[in-house]
Design a protein around this motif. Structure first.
Motif: not given
Length: 181
Positions: A61, A64-65, A68-69, A72, A99-100, A102-103, A106-107
């Motif tokens: 996880r 993936w965060i 996203a960063l 972003g 980013a979307y 990857a988020a 992560a979820a």
């Protein structure tokens, strides 16, 4: 990303090749081309890493965060650059899509959503489908670059038709990745 391994590896190869060509474009004599190529290289290599089939490795996880960063931040940079060039709006949408995705991973890494297509995913699919069609049409009239007598030959980093093919390839890859999300 989710999906079968063979198409996943083809997607990895396509995105890595696009990223490599964008690195080559960073050597261009045209400043605007160099500037755009850097963001496109990040997208190409980032997409290649994200497209590695889940059967090979499912990143934790935290990875993936981090993706996203990074994307972003790339989206914020594209937003800033869009003040002077409309082309950067496409970079903004692309980085935002990365980013979307990857988020979303992560979820729920390793799981498909079964409640239909979320509205944002649907909007991104429509955008990239339209971009693919528009880019494909723009490739048709591109004439070969002719050099005048005594003019410097155009190198690989200054070929507008190859830059368009690179962008088209990444948009097709983005469609494939969004479909497997």
């Amino acid at each position: 990303m989710h999906g079968p391994a063979s198409p996943g590896w083809l997607l990895v190869a396509l995105c890595a090749a696009a990223g490599a060509y964008c690195l080559l474009r960073m050597r261009s004599a045209v400043e605007e081309q160099r500037r755009a190529a850097g963001g496109e290289a990040l997208m190409g290599f980032g997409m290649a890493v994200m497209a590695v089939p889940a059967a090979v490795a499912i990143p934790p996880r935290g990875v993936w965060i981090a993706y996203a960063l990074v994307f972003g931040a790339a989206a914020l940079r594209a937003l800033w650059a869009a003040r002077t060039s409309a082309h950067h709006l496409h970079h903004l949408v692309g980085a935002g899509a990365m980013a979307y995705m990857a988020a979303a991973m992560a979820a729920s890494p390793g799981h498909h959503g079964h409640g239909g297509i979320p509205p944002l995913t649907g909007a991104l699919l429509l955008y990239f489908a339209a971009y693919v069609l528009w880019s494909g049409v723009r490739l048709v009239p591109v004439a070969a670059v002719a050099t005048a007598a005594g003019a410097r030959p155009v190198g690989w980093s200054d070929r507008p038709e190859l830059a368009r093919v690179c962008r088209l390839s990444m948009a097709i890859a983005m469609l494939a990745m969004l479909l497997t999300l």
